[in-house]
Structure formats: structure tokens, C-alpha cells
Design a protein around this motif. Sequence first.
Motif, PDB file in Angstrom:
ATOM      1  N   ILE A 277       8.943 -33.395  -1.783  1.00 46.58           N
ATOM      2  CA  ILE A 277       7.225 -33.048  -1.722  1.00 46.58           C
ATOM      3  C   ILE A 277       7.409 -32.953  -2.820  1.00 46.58           C
ATOM      4  N   ARG A 278       6.951 -34.156  -3.436  1.00 45.52           N
ATOM      5  CA  ARG A 278       7.034 -33.625  -5.333  1.00 45.52           C
ATOM      6  C   ARG A 278       5.625 -33.263  -6.092  1.00 45.52           C
ATOM      7  N   PHE A 279       5.498 -31.558  -6.805  1.00 42.96           N
ATOM      8  CA  PHE A 279       3.845 -31.668  -7.271  1.00 42.96           C
ATOM      9  C   PHE A 279       4.158 -32.460  -9.032  1.00 42.96           C
ATOM     10  N   ARG A 280       3.045 -32.588  -9.935  1.00 41.29           N
ATOM     11  CA  ARG A 280       3.323 -32.219 -11.110  1.00 41.29           C
ATOM     12  C   ARG A 280       3.782 -30.727 -11.760  1.00 41.29           C
ATOM     13  N   ASP A 281       4.718 -30.798 -12.877  1.00 39.08           N
ATOM     14  CA  ASP A 281       4.648 -29.873 -13.413  1.00 39.08           C
ATOM     15  C   ASP A 281       3.172 -28.638 -13.018  1.00 39.08           C
ATOM     16  N   HIS A 282       3.733 -27.455 -13.128  1.00 36.73           N
ATOM     17  CA  HIS A 282       2.945 -26.932 -13.201  1.00 36.73           C
ATOM     18  C   HIS A 282       1.692 -26.659 -12.369  1.00 36.73           C
ATOM     19  N   HIS A 283       1.385 -27.402 -11.440  1.00 39.89           N
ATOM     20  CA  HIS A 283       0.801 -28.043 -10.131  1.00 39.89           C
ATOM     21  C   HIS A 283      -0.294 -26.566  -9.451  1.00 39.89           C
TER      22      HIS A 283
END
Length: 356
Positions: A277-283
Motif C-alpha cells: 500500500i502506497r501513500f503520498r510522500d510525507h503522508h
Amino acid sequence: MESMALLRWSFGWISVPYGWVARLRAALYETGWLRATKLPCPVVSVGNLTLGGSGKTPVTIFLAQWLMARGRRVAVLSRGYRRSSSTPCLLVSDGRDILVGPVESGDEPYLIASRCRGAVVAVGPDRAQVGRWVLERFQVDYAILDDGYQHLRLHRDVDLLLVDASDVERLRHVFPRGQLREPLSAARRASAVLLTRADSDAALERTIALLRSGGGFRGDPIRVTLKPAAWIRVQSGEEKPLRHSAGTSAVIFSGIANPDSFRRAVESLEVKVRDEIRFRDHHRYRQEDLRRVRDAAARVGAATLVTTEKDAVKVASLLEPNELCWALRLETVLSADDLWLERLLFPPCRSSAHYS
């Protein structure tokens, strides 16, 4: 197809004045028309030319630890990207205690403070102002400017430029057509170029050739490798050797600029990645994000959750006490030796009197 061609043409046109402005700004500082603030101690900048990550935080941690191991008192000055606090000068660590959490300070400054016990860490949008503020309160031998290559208002004695060698295409055009913050010619300001994520000699050679063709840095770049070092239990900080993960099934999750490199590092340790699962950078994580990760683990029958150290500082308070969640700690290895660093950071001409 025509609309896409028009969009590329528009971005290409906009990138031209963007590049001119970047060149003009750098020239104004270089010629003295704009004055840079000089702190009463040496400043070492760690930065890059592209939008997104290139390994700046691991290199900043490495430098701070290297300097402190040699008896130097270190302050790290960071922007504190996506922090909740709007304080112009925020002290994250006084060198003894961490004073604020990752939401208030930003995830990267908090991680730096956690890994560099003994270093003063402070954040603010104007690093010149933050630097003066810190030096009024603490005895500091070296200031490290995190993500500072474009922060020209603060004079630096050493300018380290990090370049990600895993994606040469990001280096071909200035934003918004490409990912460059400045034209490649800006690499000539660097004291040294450090190439990160150079997974092959071919990638290394392509990146060096592009840098030189852009009229930038002419020296010999230093290769930087980010190697897995240990597993860290997120809730407790317990450390386990890398072999601890062999054969484990896991769901991995992250909110970083280069999740592909994280996945490759995890898989290299014989972890069976069942889902990612990938979240945006600095999530900024919330409980619903963790529920999503847990649901994925339950669906694929994964025994463990795995994340990065940068994400770990933000999710620790959201985990259950007995939940199996591990962060992969990376260590920074340079192709150059300690003598090279000593010559770069401790040149004979630099004396304490020069900074008094």
C-alpha cells in the motif's frame, strides 16, 4: 494524442522561464547582488536538483553521526516540510531530549532527531533565521542544512549535491516539463556530487554523462549506497538482525518519494511481500489508513506489517501494543573513505577564528 502533445508543448514552454529565473537567482547570489547570511560556524548543505526524494535524510543522518563521533557539536537545520506547526523557529531536539512529535516538526526532522541523539535539530522556513536562532542558544561546531541546495540565502562552506541515478529521465528537463528544480548547470556549485540508488554501473555512467553534458559538475562523483542494516520494532524500538525476517510474509506500506527502492530492499531480505500500500510522500497517517493496511494483511494472510523508518515515527502511536510492525533501518555507505570526508569537512584553512 493531440491533446497530450499540446500539454507537453505547454509544459516545455513554461519550463523555459522557470529555468531562467532559477539561473538568475543563483547568479545574483554568486555575484553578491543578493547577500547570503553567514553563520559563525561551518555550514554543510545536503540537497538535490530534483523534486522528490534522493536519499537526503539518510545522508544527513550519516553526516551528523560522523561529525559527532569525532567530537563535533552538531545542529541540523530543516524546513520541516508538511509540519503542523507554523512557528518560524521550532526546536525539535535540544541535543538531550526530543521536544515535539513528528506531526508538529515534520517526519524527517523527527527521524533525524531520533537517530542523532546529541544533535540539536530545529526547523523553520528560513534556515538562515533558524541558524542564527539556534546559535544564540547552543554551542555548535557544525550546522547541517537539510534539503538546502536551493536555500541560497544561507552561506554554506560545503555543498553536497545528491543525484538519484535510478531515473535519468528526471534529470533531463526543468519543472514543469520535468523534475528538475534548477537546470543541470547548477551542479557546478557543488563541493561534491553524491550519486544515490546507482543499482548498476550502467545507470551510474548514464547519470555521470548527463551531468557533464549539462555543463555542471566536472569532478568524480561519490557513489552512495543505502544498505539494509536492521529491523526496528515500531512500538518499542527493539532491534533485530536482518536474518530475523527471512521467510516472513508481510504487507508493506510507505509514504515516501521512492517506494520502488523500499520494496526492492525488503524483498532482498527474503521477505514474501503479499501486498503493498502506497501513500503520498510525507503522508499524515490516520487510524483509517492503518485499518486499510490491517485489512490487506488479513486478506492475504500476512503475518507482519513492514514500513520505513520515516513512516514508523508517524504510525507508532496508532498501532496496537502487540501488533507486529517492523521498520527497515538503512545505513549509508560511501564509496569514498574517511580521509576524503576529513579533507572535505576539516580543511586546514578552516580555523575557529574565521568563524568568530
